[in-house]
Design a protein around this motif. Structure first.
Motif, PDB file in Angstrom:
ATOM      1  N   UNK A  46       0.841  -1.208   0.000  1.00  0.00           N
ATOM      2  CA  UNK A  46       0.000   0.000   0.000  1.00  0.00           C
ATOM      3  C   UNK A  46       0.876   1.257   0.000  1.00  0.00           C
ATOM      4  N   UNK A  47       1.918   1.230   0.829  1.00  0.00           N
ATOM      5  CA  UNK A  47       2.810   2.390   0.909  1.00  0.00           C
ATOM      6  C   UNK A  47       3.528   2.621  -0.415  1.00  0.00           C
ATOM      7  N   UNK A  48       3.971   1.545  -1.062  1.00  0.00           N
ATOM      8  CA  UNK A  48       4.687   1.665  -2.337  1.00  0.00           C
ATOM      9  C   UNK A  48       3.754   2.192  -3.433  1.00  0.00           C
ATOM     10  N   UNK A  49       2.542   1.645  -3.502  1.00  0.00           N
ATOM     11  CA  UNK A  49       1.599   2.087  -4.534  1.00  0.00           C
ATOM     12  C   UNK A  49       1.163   3.532  -4.290  1.00  0.00           C
ATOM     13  N   UNK A  50       0.965   3.881  -3.035  1.00  0.00           N
ATOM     14  CA  UNK A  50       0.581   5.255  -2.714  1.00  0.00           C
ATOM     15  C   UNK A  50       1.660   6.242  -3.122  1.00  0.00           C
ATOM     16  N   UNK A  51       2.926   5.884  -2.881  1.00  0.00           N
ATOM     17  CA  UNK A  51       4.041   6.756  -3.254  1.00  0.00           C
ATOM     18  C   UNK A  51       4.136   6.919  -4.771  1.00  0.00           C
ATOM     19  N   UNK A  52       3.633   5.938  -5.535  1.00  0.00           N
ATOM     20  CA  UNK A  52       3.664   6.003  -6.998  1.00  0.00           C
ATOM     21  C   UNK A  52       2.431   6.702  -7.575  1.00  0.00           C
ATOM     22  N   UNK A  53       1.553   7.219  -6.718  1.00  0.00           N
ATOM     23  CA  UNK A  53       0.386   7.954  -7.200  1.00  0.00           C
ATOM     24  C   UNK A  53      -0.797   7.076  -7.544  1.00  0.00           C
ATOM     25  N   UNK A  54      -0.897   5.897  -6.923  1.00  0.00           N
ATOM     26  CA  UNK A  54      -2.017   4.982  -7.162  1.00  0.00           C
ATOM     27  C   UNK A  54      -2.904   4.930  -5.935  1.00  0.00           C
ATOM     28  N   UNK A  55      -4.186   4.687  -6.158  1.00  0.00           N
ATOM     29  CA  UNK A  55      -5.126   4.526  -5.046  1.00  0.00           C
ATOM     30  C   UNK A  55      -5.871   3.196  -5.192  1.00  0.00           C
ATOM     31  N   UNK A  56      -6.326   2.671  -4.058  1.00  0.00           N
ATOM     32  CA  UNK A  56      -6.969   1.361  -4.049  1.00  0.00           C
ATOM     33  C   UNK A  56      -8.369   1.415  -4.648  1.00  0.00           C
ATOM     34  N   UNK A  57      -8.740   0.333  -5.327  1.00  0.00           N
ATOM     35  CA  UNK A  57     -10.099   0.130  -5.837  1.00  0.00           C
ATOM     36  C   UNK A  57     -10.733  -0.968  -5.000  1.00  0.00           C
ATOM     37  N   UNK A  58     -11.887  -0.698  -4.415  1.00  0.00           N
ATOM     38  CA  UNK A  58     -12.570  -1.675  -3.566  1.00  0.00           C
ATOM     39  C   UNK A  58     -13.050  -2.840  -4.432  1.00  0.00           C
TER      40      UNK A  58
END
Length: 517
Positions: A456-468
């Motif tokens: 989650x931390x890595x994806x967030x740092x790359x400008x991505x957000x989670x899809x439920x």
């Protein structure tokens, strides 16, 4: 016992003795205690005599045969070395490869053949019956309490060996890893298999016999893993469900698969799209895979089979195979995204190897995934933490994780869990991961699993957000497990929009979906 005596020289004692000889005896006694043997160094002369006597008796038995003992069953406690040898002599129960364990030379050239000196290694292989030379009519039985005690000692020995490796006390580690093998043969099922693979991995690290990557047969092993347990089925199903929802109402869709393998993930998605109200969309698949190691074009062969299926179910299909040694070698223009396409990027167990190369994961997330602007980015990874810098912590985490996976394999081996060959090859598949986690370092250690929190931390740092992933995916995944034989121990849990598949209370793999923030 010369070799074991040499191995004891480096063992540091916390006890106090008045002379150097007494100190040496204290060192020896502590080492035997760590190994789990109830014997003192002052008794070793008597033990050595009994070993010589045992060898003489065993030689005569090999000549005369064991038929006269075929109706007996032996109960013994190997922790009491002296009494155990006495019972061996009287009961004449052959044990595996004592000559390997009692080798006299420590300063010799070590090769891969040394790994066969770990009895657990031999006991877990098909030719074990020959190696152990046990009469099938005369089983060796450990009563439950003894087996339980040996199991506890086995875990303690594994941890002690890993700690010795971390401290670079390789003489002590060598003595411990051989003892692990002998303790492992007292266990049944998953415990014996897991201990054997960890013993082999520790031995490779001690002897510096590092395993090499074998990509040419990894796909085949993964196919057996797919058949023997629901982990990959769950991964494919949940990722496909997220992609299917992202493609709803779209007429031109493009999937970029970061590792096509055998292409097993895509027939169900093609069939689901074929049944879509209003007709299927035009479907493009860009499949990434390693370069061929023989004369076959594996990527094109997979594409040909998928094209045949698409034609049968009337889906307009376009395929392109893209060979790459690493995902870090890709770039967005190479993937050929076209204007007006709805793109999905898919990764099943393919991101964690990038952590072995500095900056590789950041490059893929930012310069590849973000640049192609996917409507959905589906990710499945092991829910574990095998990427820490501390060897002992990594070893402990891996021991817990793979013990759970092997236990699940063992428990579902009766219905729906594939053939015996599938399960055996699945164990090899997992054993290679264990070996890489424990024995390798640097760029060679590619099994660098991380937890969902870390991703989650890595994806967030790359400008991505989670899809439920939604309740629909949760319900259907639960139904999938209910159809899988022996699935009572498996459970699906929802974690902030992500789905986790675990065995009892332990999550083992995590599926998540992402998009541009």
């Amino acid at each position: 016992m010369k070799r074991e005596a040499t191995n004891q020289e480096n063992f540091s004692s916390s006890g106090s003795c008045s002379s150097s000889s007494k100190a040496k005896m204290c060192d020896d006694d502590e080492l035997f205690a760590v190994l789990g043997y109830k014997v003192k160094s002052s008794d070793m002369a008597e033990v050595a005599q009994k070993i010589e006597q045992l060898e003489q008796v065993m030689c005569s038995v090999e000549q005369d045969g064991l038929s006269q003992l075929a109706s007996e069953t032996t109960h013994y406690n190997p922790s009491d070395l002296s009494s155990w040898l006495e019972s061996m002599i009287s009961g004449l129960n052959p044990m595996p490869d004592f000559d390997s364990f009692l080798e006299s030379s420590t300063n010799r050239t070590v090769s891969d053949s040394d790994l066969t000196a770990i009895p657990g290694e031999a006991a877990s292989r098909a030719p074990a019956a020959k190696k152990l030379k046990l009469s099938p009519a005369r089983p060796v039985v450990l009563v439950d309490s003894q087996s339980q005690e040996m199991g506890i000692r086995l875990v303690h020995s594994l941890m002690a060996c890993a700690e010795a490796v971390q401290q670079q006390n390789f003489k002590l580690a060598e003595a411990l890893v051989k003892n692990i093998g002998f303790l492992a043969v007292s266990q049944a099922g998953a415990m014996r298999k897991v201990a054997t693979y960890f013993a082999e991995a520790l031995a490779r690290r001690i002897y510096r016999l590092y395993p090499t990557n074998q990509p040419q047969d990894s796909d085949l092993l993964q196919m057996h893993f797919y058949e023997s347990c629901p982990y990959l089925k769950f991964a494919h199903f949940t990722a496909n469900q997220a992609i299917l929802e992202a493609f709803a109402g779209k007429n031109r869709v493009h999937v970029i698969d970061f590792s096509i393998k055998q292409g097993m993930q895509w027939p169900p998605l093609l069939q689901a799209l074929a049944l879509r109200p209003g007709g299927p969309p035009k479907f493009r698949l860009t499949a990434v895979g390693p370069p061929s190691h023989d004369n076959t074009d594996h990527l094109q062969e997979v594409g040909r089979k998928l094209a045949q299926l698409a034609e049968t179910i009337n889906v307009e299909f376009e395929y392109r195979g893209l060979a790459a040694n690493s995902l870090a070698d890709l770039n967005a223009p190479l993937l050929g995204v076209r204007e007006g396409e709805t793109v999905a990027v898919n990764s099943i167990f393919e991101l964690h190897p990038l952590l072995a190369r500095a900056g590789a994961i950041e490059k893929v997330l930012v310069q590849v995934v973000r640049e192609v602007k996917p409507a959905i980015f589906t990710v499945v990874e092991q829910e574990a933490n095998h990427n820490g810098s501390d060897f002992l912590d990594r070893f402990t985490e891996a021991l817990h994780y793979y013990s759970t996976v092997f236990d699940s394999l063992e428990s579902c081996g009766g219905g729906g869990g594939g053939s015996e060959e599938d399960r055996a090859m699945s164990e090899v598949y997992l054993g290679r991961q264990i070996c890489n986690v424990v024995a390798c370092e640097g760029a060679e250690r590619v099994e660098r699993h991380e937890s969902l929190v870390q991703w989650r931390a890595r994806f967030g740092a790359a400008g991505l957000e989670a899809v439920h992933l939604g309740s629909n995916a949760y319900k259907q995944a639960s139904m999938l497990l209910a159809l899988f034989g022996g699935g009572e121990g498996y459970r699906v849990d929802e974690n902030n929009g992500c789905l986790m598949l675990g065995w009892h209370s332990r999550p083992l793999i995590a599926t998540s979906a992402w998009r541009l923030r």
